[in-house]
Design an enzyme around this catalytic site. Structure first.
Site, PDB file in Angstrom:
ATOM      1  N   HIS A  49       0.823  -1.209   0.000  1.00  9.12           N
ATOM      2  CA  HIS A  49       0.000   0.000   0.000  1.00  9.12           C
ATOM      3  C   HIS A  49       0.856   1.257   0.000  1.00  9.12           C
ATOM      4  CE1 HIS A  49      -3.821   2.081   0.649  1.00  9.12           C
ATOM      5  NE2 HIS A  49      -3.193   2.858   1.516  1.00  9.12           N
ATOM      6  N   HIS A  95     -10.037   2.566  -1.239  1.00  8.46           N
ATOM      7  CA  HIS A  95     -10.269   2.216   0.161  1.00  8.46           C
ATOM      8  C   HIS A  95     -11.061   0.910   0.176  1.00  8.46           C
ATOM      9  CE1 HIS A  95     -10.031   4.493   4.201  1.00  8.46           C
ATOM     10  NE2 HIS A  95      -8.838   4.425   3.649  1.00  8.46           N
TER      11      HIS A  95
END
EC number: 6.3.5.3
Length: 766
Positions: A49, A95
């Site tokens: 990430h 997300h």
């Protein structure tokens, strides 16, 4: 001396998502074993990430430079020059994992995070878009995820006062339990200088502003870098909780602060919180940062250094401020009801040093966290995976005959992926700020008026605008990642062209399964290659984006269900005159309906087809085959003609043919307007299914104004390389009449089309 701590290394590595080889490398770089706080810092910063350890080599092939590019990859957001002194910041981020376990807050904080990326650059947010994917709505769990995600997006965007103007929503079994929530934001620069994130000036104070720090969002970056499982609901503490009203104050205070010239660097605290913001500011500036956790505003007592460093509490920022200007700046933020505190200073030594209770809680080279991070090496398959090669053997002759074309059209209009998304859009405030020209459902792309603030706070009058869209044909990508990714860029450019906008640049969100399988990495690599080739063809550089891997759900039997590879393309363009923007609906009876692009009866043309199409999914319940070839030259010719015709006022509407093919595109134009049509398609030797529902072909449906036909013909004469086909006329009656072949006709009332199209989602969500 750095404080030490005793802990179970194996358990800690598992918790942080690190490998034993990572442990060895960390020890080598530090010259000692890391303490628990330092290991946590490496865990989040070395996650996919944050550092793109699996994808970084692939991203390096993207074109990132161009005459309009002011800021490319590496900053909080990309910035393009719109001309006339206008500069646009924009970016997309995911997300996904947080939204899977806590859909409302996961989606809401995704919106908050992307907004911070925009105003951290010194830009005022002017619009939001989103790209959403869910599993089939006959599963109540998917219904709950969709309802929560849409409510979360609406809550944050509406409360913060930024319109949500566009997006896309699609459904497929591969997304069951692993929804995709990609949020995109646009902002108009209001500062003289673009605010960068690299630390400047040894001794300058580091100032924390915004909300307090708590234990919410712990380990969010690591959580986002692993697959989902039945135990993922236990990871709800890794999901942040947002406050849009506080963020509204943060936007205004930050823009005021940036305009003052007192802030020399800024970084929002998103994934990995204080760890990421400190290390990135230090690494980008080639300097160091000292952070004193005792000075950080906390909302909970007894927090450890580990908790402070990994907290992902929302609405927080970190600034480097000119020495001596910290007090006036902090007063400004306190007037907005925000926390503000000097929490550290810029160091000459390029390290991140963390103090807690008077001791050095962590000390790590900045580049080890934010720059010189590990890269995973994966072997690339020399040829496509065997299962895809088998899929590519499929031919359209294997489809059953089309018995009832009208029923097939109605069935496709009832497909939730194609059907009206009004249930979604009506929850979003699309008109706040009063700059929305066209939004979701009215046109192929959203258009926002450019009204920058003058120095005295008044709004500058202008007829210029910016257009934006998000696109990804995930079924095509699943069958051929390279062609599918090319198609995503091409469709985004086509959508912008259909509102009269010149495409400028893209931001990408690469949502993929695990790259650790040979097929998974091949899919990612081929999609990146496709994006790169398409962006070069359209001269739309990549300004940044996001990579979200490990999007797969672990079933009860231990096997993994990967999502369709979904490289979402967010594209922006400039609109020179918003008074000429076209929507997708017919405007006037008597106007002539024309198809641009591959002709309807192109039987053997590999630029159109039914492989991976909505019709194939509707008919067979699955997808197979190889999607159509992308013809960049044809795309550019068609799109250029559409933009020219809109600028010259020759056409009243424009709509691209995508999901569902030509018949669905034509029906959508009638649904949007209420007008009927009288159309005739030449069949040739084609099957009715291919004629009506084939996808691809750089196709755009336009309605030429009846009083502009002579000028239209003149334009076509000067553009002989663009294939055009007259299909019929817009009618004053309310019937959709489409004739093809001998005695074959679809004749349905527009009211019936509208009813089916409008009811598809509400009926399934009731």
């Amino acid at each position: 001396m750095v404080s030490s701590s005793s802990y179970d290394v194996s358990a800690a590595l598992k918790q942080e998502g690190l490998k034993s080889s990572d442990w060895d490398e960390i020890c080598r770089r530090l010259g000692r074993e890391p303490n628990r706080a330092e290991l946590g810092m490496f865990g989040v910063m070395w996650s996919e990430h944050c550092c793109y350890r699996n994808s970084r080599p692939l991203l390096s092939g993207f074109p990132t430079e161009g005459p309009r590019i002011l800021v490319g990859p590496g900053e909080n957001a990309g910035v393009v020059d719109l001309g006339d002194g206008h500069r646009l910041a924009f970016k997309i981020e995911s997300h996904n994992h947080p939204s899977a376990v806590e859909p409302f807050q996961g989606a809401a904080t995704g919106v908050g995070g992307i907004l911070r990326d925009i105003f951290t650059m010194g830009a005022r947010p002017i619009a939001l878009l989103n790209a959403l994917r869910f599993g089939p709505l006959d599963d109540s769990a998917n219904v709950g995820l969709m309802e929560g995600v849409v409510a979360g997006i609406a809550h944050y965007g509406n409360c913060v006062g930024v319109p949500t103007v566009g997006g896309e929503v699609a459904f497929d079994p591969s997304y069951s339990g692993n929804p995709l929530v990609n949020a995109m934001a646009l902002g108009l620069m209001e500062t003289k200088d673009i605010v960068k994130s690299g630390a400047i000036g040894v001794g300058n104070p580091v100032v924390y502003v915004g909300s307090t720090t708590g234990r919410d969002g712990m380990g969010g970056a690591s959580f986002a870098s692993a697959e989902l499982s039945a135990d993922s609901l236990d990871d709800r503490p890794a999901v942040q909780v947002g406050d849009p009203f506080l963020e509204k104050g943060l936007i205004e205070a930050c823009l005021e602060a940036f305009d003052s010239g007192d802030v020399v660097a800024a970084q929002d605290m998103g994934a990995a919180g204080l760890t990421c913001s400190c290390s990135e500011m230090a690494a980008k500036g080639g300097l160091g940062v000292e952070l004193d956790l005792d000075r950080v505003p906390a909302r909970e007592s007894g927090m450890t250094a580990y908790e402070f460093l990994l907290s992902e509490s929302q609405e927080r920022m970190l600034f480097v401020v000119k020495a001596g200007r910290e007090e006036p700046l902090m007063k400004r933020f306190r007037r907005w009801g925000l926390q503000a505190a000097v929490v550290g200073q810029v160091l000459e030594e390029p390290i991140v040093r963390v103090l807690h209770h008077g001791e050095v809680a962590a000390e790590v080279p900045a580049t080890a966290l934010a720059d010189d991070t590990p890269i995973e090496k994966h072997a690339l398959l020399s040829e496509p995976p065997v299962d895809l090669q088998e899929h590519w053997q499929w031919t359209e002759a294997q489809l059953p005959d089309l018995a009832d074309p009208a029923a097939a059209l109605l069935g496709l209009l009832d497909d939730p992926t194609i059907a009206s998304k009004r249930w979604v859009h009506r929850q979003y405030d699309q008109q706040v700020l009063a700059n929305t020209v066209v939004s979701s459902g009215a046109a192929d792309a959203a258009v926002i008026r450019l009204r920058p603030q003058q120095g005295d706070g008044s709004l500058k009058t202008t007829t210029r605008g910016v257009a934006a869209t998000v696109d990804c044909p995930n079924r095509w990508v699943a069958l051929d990642p390279e062609r599918g990714a090319m198609a995503a860029v091409a469709e985004a450019a086509r959508n912008l062209s259909c509102v009269g906008s010149e495409p400028l640049a893209i931001t990408d969100n690469l949502n993929f399964p695990s790259p650790e399988t040979p097929k998974g990495f091949w899919q990612l690599a081929m999609a990146c290659r496709g994006i790169s080739e398409a962006c070069k063809a359209f001269q739309t550089p990549v300004t940044g984006g996001n990579v979200s891997l490990y999007n797969e759900t672990r079933r009860d039997d231990g096997s993994l269900q990967p999502i369709h590879p979904t490289p979402v393309i967010g594209m922006v363009g400039v609109v020179d005159d918003i008074t000429k923007v076209t929507g997708l609906g017919w405007c006037q009876p008597g106007d002539v309906v024309v198809l641009l692009g591959v002709k309807p009866d192109a039987d053997q043309d590999d630029r159109v087809g039914l492989a991976g199409s909505s019709y194939q999914q509707f008919t067979l319940g699955t997808i197979t085959g190889r999607p159509p070839r992308i013809d960049f030259d044809l795309e550019k010719r068609v799109q250029g003609l559409v933009r020219q015709a809109i600028a010259d006022g020759l056409i009243a509407s424009a709509h691209d043919s995508s999901d569902g093919g030509l018949a669905v595109a034509l029906a959508e134009c009638s649904i949007a307007s209420g007008f009927g049509v009288e159309l005739t398609l030449s069949v040739g030797t084609m099957s009715p299914a291919r004629l009506l529902f084939a996808e691809g072909g750089a196709r755009v449906v336009v309605s030429v104004k009846a009083d502009q036909l002579t000028r239209w013909q003149t334009m076509l004469t000067s553009n002989p390389d663009v294939s055009t086909t007259v299909l019929g006329t817009v009618a004053s009656h309310g019937r959709f009449q489409l004739s093809f072949g001998v005695g074959s006709t679809i004749d349905l009332s527009v009211d019936q089309l509208q009813q089916v199209y409008a009811d598809a989602l509400p009926r399934r969500l009731a």
